[in-house]
Motif scaffolding. Structure first.
Motif, PDB file in Angstrom:
ATOM      1  N   SER A 149       0.675  -1.074  -0.039  1.00  0.00           N
ATOM      2  CA  SER A 149       0.066   0.291   0.069  1.00  0.00           C
ATOM      3  C   SER A 149       0.860   1.188  -0.054  1.00  0.00           C
ATOM      4  N   VAL A 150       1.827   1.291   0.660  1.00  0.00           N
ATOM      5  CA  VAL A 150       2.658   2.439   0.800  1.00  0.00           C
ATOM      6  C   VAL A 150       3.418   2.640  -0.458  1.00  0.00           C
ATOM      7  N   GLU A 151       4.077   1.758  -1.057  1.00  0.00           N
ATOM      8  CA  GLU A 151       4.536   1.793  -2.222  1.00  0.00           C
ATOM      9  C   GLU A 151       3.536   2.418  -3.575  1.00  0.00           C
ATOM     10  N   LEU A 152       2.327   1.737  -3.464  1.00  0.00           N
ATOM     11  CA  LEU A 152       1.451   2.052  -4.595  1.00  0.00           C
ATOM     12  C   LEU A 152       0.877   3.497  -4.078  1.00  0.00           C
ATOM     13  N   ARG A 176       7.611   1.577 -15.119  1.00  0.00           N
ATOM     14  CA  ARG A 176       6.966   1.794 -13.653  1.00  0.00           C
ATOM     15  C   ARG A 176       5.609   1.143 -13.485  1.00  0.00           C
ATOM     16  N   LEU A 177       4.711   1.715 -14.477  1.00  0.00           N
ATOM     17  CA  LEU A 177       3.213   1.154 -14.214  1.00  0.00           C
ATOM     18  C   LEU A 177       3.264  -0.439 -14.666  1.00  0.00           C
ATOM     19  N   LEU A 178       4.209  -0.876 -15.373  1.00  0.00           N
ATOM     20  CA  LEU A 178       4.067  -2.353 -15.607  1.00  0.00           C
ATOM     21  C   LEU A 178       4.401  -3.041 -14.526  1.00  0.00           C
ATOM     22  N   LYS A 179       5.469  -2.502 -13.798  1.00  0.00           N
ATOM     23  CA  LYS A 179       6.245  -3.321 -12.881  1.00  0.00           C
ATOM     24  C   LYS A 179       5.053  -3.149 -11.683  1.00  0.00           C
ATOM     25  N   MET A 180       4.364  -2.098 -11.402  1.00  0.00           N
ATOM     26  CA  MET A 180       3.589  -2.124 -10.266  1.00  0.00           C
ATOM     27  C   MET A 180       2.360  -2.934 -10.500  1.00  0.00           C
ATOM     28  N   ALA A 181       2.014  -3.446 -11.771  1.00  0.00           N
ATOM     29  CA  ALA A 181       0.956  -4.313 -12.045  1.00  0.00           C
ATOM     30  C   ALA A 181       1.442  -5.850 -12.287  1.00  0.00           C
ATOM     31  N   ASP A 182       2.769  -6.027 -12.274  1.00  0.00           N
ATOM     32  CA  ASP A 182       3.197  -7.191 -12.171  1.00  0.00           C
ATOM     33  C   ASP A 182       3.569  -7.980 -10.918  1.00  0.00           C
ATOM     34  N   TYR A 183       2.240  -7.939 -10.219  1.00  0.00           N
ATOM     35  CA  TYR A 183       2.157  -8.297  -8.622  1.00  0.00           C
ATOM     36  C   TYR A 183       1.475  -9.539  -8.742  1.00  0.00           C
ATOM     37  N   ASP A 184       1.512 -10.673  -7.813  1.00  0.00           N
ATOM     38  CA  ASP A 184       0.758 -11.669  -7.728  1.00  0.00           C
ATOM     39  C   ASP A 184       0.309 -11.738  -5.998  1.00  0.00           C
ATOM     40  N   CYS A 185      -0.905 -11.768  -5.853  1.00  0.00           N
ATOM     41  CA  CYS A 185      -1.421 -11.795  -4.477  1.00  0.00           C
ATOM     42  C   CYS A 185      -1.580 -13.335  -3.985  1.00  0.00           C
ATOM     43  N   GLY A 186      -1.411 -14.291  -4.975  1.00  0.00           N
ATOM     44  CA  GLY A 186      -1.411 -15.400  -4.588  1.00  0.00           C
ATOM     45  C   GLY A 186      -2.843 -16.191  -4.565  1.00  0.00           C
TER      46      GLY A 186
END
Length: 412
Positions: free
Chosen positions: A361-364, A397-407
């Protein structure tokens, strides 16, 4: 009238329904309290990135939403309207292919609601107060209709003005100094737009437009209001003319984009201030305390410059449902199925959820605010750096923030 519930979720928005459906998938019943008389789809649509679809897949509705919405390319434009960076979303990210679609909020909320058991959402139910009982830690919720609900676990998904966040002591969200208008254009016979995200930045504003499907176009416009802008939100006609005048002043906005705005319908709130929770306060905030926590905009309100507000709410839903579901339904033979052992597991699960979501959350929030400042700035120096040097950096940066897996909803 008084009732007792194991899990009460406040708010039937993206986060609230995601938590409820995630718990349902885990075999845990919850009750969602929604203050409005029906599902609310304010904002029309939102940009849905790869990370959101991973969350939707975990919840079991990803493919349904894909069938209803187009895959898009992202196009970044300078203040002159010339394309300075185009990102091909067919390329692979670290965790798989990138994905971006503009998803109609009403269709997504309906898809989530349809997967829940009947009676899981109680509409026209607004909380007046929250009290915590000594001893057992139950939350006593007083509603406007005079009824009382005792909750073993309380989850606040009630937006930027969250009652639960206030009760937990989270800092009041700050005003970013910017406002946003949103619209939705329908073309029953087809709009003819390419499946691309058109974005126009600089001149003191940031605007974007992208198709949801073959017939629907969503657009947004953010700017820093001045004294001269008073009254622009008195009617949809005035708001649209204000937006059109700003875009025409940038010289290079395509005529078809202006036409789409001119024919669009607007939300009931014609212009809304953009607020965010300070990253510094999030670093130390009481995201969870005892058997209560927050998710979605109640946790991390942010400016829309990453297109991650709704996406991160879906992430919250999956992570929280996994943590809480495992605590409420321990493996057979593990013991501590009730009483103090169960209460301890729930509190530990919410602490785990808070740890996972705090730094994401802090990073976003921080990245979104920074991206918005750079893209919207009309400073000559910032504009030069943005258009000549920073465009590629921002796109990556936009793509990096979206390349996240919540599991998934399975236990780790």
């Amino acid at each position: 009238m008084e009732a007792a519930e194991d899990v009460v979720i406040v708010g039937a928005g993206l986060a609230g329904l995601a938590v409820a459906l995630g718990l349902h998938r885990k075999g845990v019943r919850s009750l969602v309290l929604e203050s409005s008389p029906s599902l609310r789809a304010s904002g029309f649509a939102f940009t849905t990135w790869t990370n959101a679809f991973r969350a939707l897949d975990a919840l079991g509705v990803g493919d349904k939403i894909r069938r209803q919405h187009q895959q898009a390319l992202r196009v970044m434009a300078s203040s002159t309207g010339e394309i300075v960076q185009e990102v091909d979303l067919t390329q692979q990210g670290k965790r798989g292919p990138n994905e971006i679609r503009c998803v109609r909020r009403d269709l997504l909320l309906q898809a989530l609601e349809e997967e829940l058991p009947r009676g899981a959402i109680r509409y026209s139910s607004r909380i007046v107060s929250i009290e915590e009982e000594d001893g057992n830690g139950d939350k006593v919720l007083q509603l406007t209709d005079g009824s009382v609900i005792r909750a073993k676990v309380l989850v606040g998904c009630d937006g930027v003005n969250s009652v639960v966040a206030k009760w937990l002591g989270l800092a009041t969200p700050s005003y970013s100094g910017r406002s946003a208008a949103r619209g939705f254009a329908r073309y029953p016979d087809g709009h003819g737009f390419e499946p691309k995200f058109l974005q126009f930045v600089g001149h003191g504003f940031r605007s974007g437009m992208l198709p949801c499907n073959d017939t629907d176009i969503y657009w947004f416009f953010t700017w820093t209001p001045s004294e001269n802008d008073k009254g622009v939100d008195e009617s949809a006609a005035k708001m649209k003319q204000f937006v059109l005048a700003k875009l025409r002043g940038s010289n290079k906005v395509p005529a078809e984009a202006l036409a789409a705005i001119d024919r669009s319908e607007m939300s009931d709130v014609l212009a809304a201030p953009l607020r965010f929770r300070s990253p510094l306060s999030l670093a130390t905030a009481s995201i969870a305390r005892g058997s209560a926590c927050v998710a979605g905009d109640a946790l991390h309100p942010m400016t829309p410059d990453l297109g991650q507000g709704g996406c991160s709410a879906l992430e919250d839903g999956v992570v929280l449902a996994r943590c809480l579901g495992d605590a409420l339904l321990p493996p057979p033979g593990s013991g501590s199925g009730s009483g103090r052992g169960k209460e301890d597991r729930v509190q530990a699960a919410l602490r785990e959820y808070a740890w996972i979501r705090r730094w994401r959350s802090v990073e976003l929030v921080a990245t979104s605010y920074t991206v918005g400042f750079v893209q919207q700035s009309d400073s000559a120096v910032v504009s030069f750096l943005r258009d000549r040097l920073l465009s590629g950096v921002l796109a990556r940066r936009l793509l990096k923030m979206a390349d996240y897996d919540c599991g998934t909803l399975e236990s780790y």
